[in-house]
Motif scaffolding. Sequence first.
Motif, PDB file in Angstrom:
ATOM      1  N   PHE A  81       0.846  -1.183   0.000  1.00  0.00           N
ATOM      2  CA  PHE A  81       0.000   0.000   0.000  1.00  0.00           C
ATOM      3  C   PHE A  81       0.886   1.238   0.000  1.00  0.00           C
ATOM      4  O   PHE A  81       1.848   1.306   0.765  1.00  0.00           O
ATOM      5  CB  PHE A  81      -0.923   0.030   1.221  1.00  0.00           C
TER       6      PHE A  81
ATOM      7  N   VAL B  86      -5.326  -4.466   3.246  1.00  0.00           N
ATOM      8  CA  VAL B  86      -4.126  -3.896   3.862  1.00  0.00           C
ATOM      9  C   VAL B  86      -4.057  -4.428   5.287  1.00  0.00           C
ATOM     10  O   VAL B  86      -4.773  -3.985   6.176  1.00  0.00           O
ATOM     11  CB  VAL B  86      -4.158  -2.351   3.850  1.00  0.00           C
TER      12      VAL B  86
ATOM     13  N   ILE C  89      -4.798   3.035   8.515  1.00  0.00           N
ATOM     14  CA  ILE C  89      -5.213   2.723   7.149  1.00  0.00           C
ATOM     15  C   ILE C  89      -6.078   1.470   7.217  1.00  0.00           C
ATOM     16  O   ILE C  89      -5.613   0.411   7.610  1.00  0.00           O
ATOM     17  CB  ILE C  89      -3.989   2.497   6.234  1.00  0.00           C
ATOM     18  N   GLU C  90      -7.350   1.625   6.851  1.00  0.00           N
ATOM     19  CA  GLU C  90      -8.300   0.518   6.954  1.00  0.00           C
ATOM     20  C   GLU C  90      -8.762   0.008   5.596  1.00  0.00           C
ATOM     21  O   GLU C  90      -9.815  -0.606   5.503  1.00  0.00           O
ATOM     22  CB  GLU C  90      -9.511   0.961   7.777  1.00  0.00           C
ATOM     23  N   ASN C  91      -7.986   0.253   4.551  1.00  0.00           N
ATOM     24  CA  ASN C  91      -8.365  -0.212   3.223  1.00  0.00           C
ATOM     25  C   ASN C  91      -8.424  -1.735   3.186  1.00  0.00           C
ATOM     26  O   ASN C  91      -7.628  -2.416   3.829  1.00  0.00           O
ATOM     27  CB  ASN C  91      -7.361   0.280   2.184  1.00  0.00           C
ATOM     28  N   ASN C  92      -9.352  -2.259   2.411  1.00  0.00           N
ATOM     29  CA  ASN C  92      -9.511  -3.691   2.252  1.00  0.00           C
ATOM     30  C   ASN C  92      -8.226  -4.299   1.690  1.00  0.00           C
ATOM     31  O   ASN C  92      -7.669  -3.803   0.725  1.00  0.00           O
ATOM     32  CB  ASN C  92     -10.693  -3.973   1.313  1.00  0.00           C
TER      33      ASN C  92
ATOM     34  N   GLY D 186      -6.238  -3.769   9.167  1.00  0.00           N
ATOM     35  CA  GLY D 186      -5.734  -2.427   8.899  1.00  0.00           C
ATOM     36  C   GLY D 186      -4.324  -2.281   9.419  1.00  0.00           C
ATOM     37  O   GLY D 186      -3.761  -3.206  10.007  1.00  0.00           O
TER      38      GLY D 186
END
Length: 145
Positions: free
Chosen positions: A34, A60, A55-58, A64
């Motif tokens: 990421f 990653v 950062i809580e993106n799918n 998160g």
Amino acid sequence: MKQFLIPFLLLIVLSCESDRTNRNPFLQEIGFRFDANLNLPLYSPLTNTGSVVLIENNGVGTRGVFVINTGFDQFRAFEASCPNHTPNDCSTMSFNGQVATCSCEDYEYSLFTGEQFNRPDDGNRYYNMLEYRAVFSGNIVSITN
């Protein structure tokens, strides 16, 4: 030639580390990459030393990743799932300043080092936060595992 080969091979075999006790049995080590662009408002707090962004993106990490600016263009990244039990409803940690807290047991961890602050003295094994690689280049912090 053989007289050098056998001692060389013996040296290689004996120098290999066989201690795998540091592996955390609760967290899978997921491969990901990421890039956090510090020019974007979401990640711009990372331009200040001591600032943390979750950062809580799918895809990653497991739950998160916490990223902290530790100063002098150095960054550290840690898994946001509590390292001392399998991921569940309460295992995603929250943070206040530079301290991450697991709501399951109120365990606290330093986001500068990943170490657990309030480790119980009950004889059980406890793990520090799982760290990911963080590399700073230009205005991008690349987090990988």
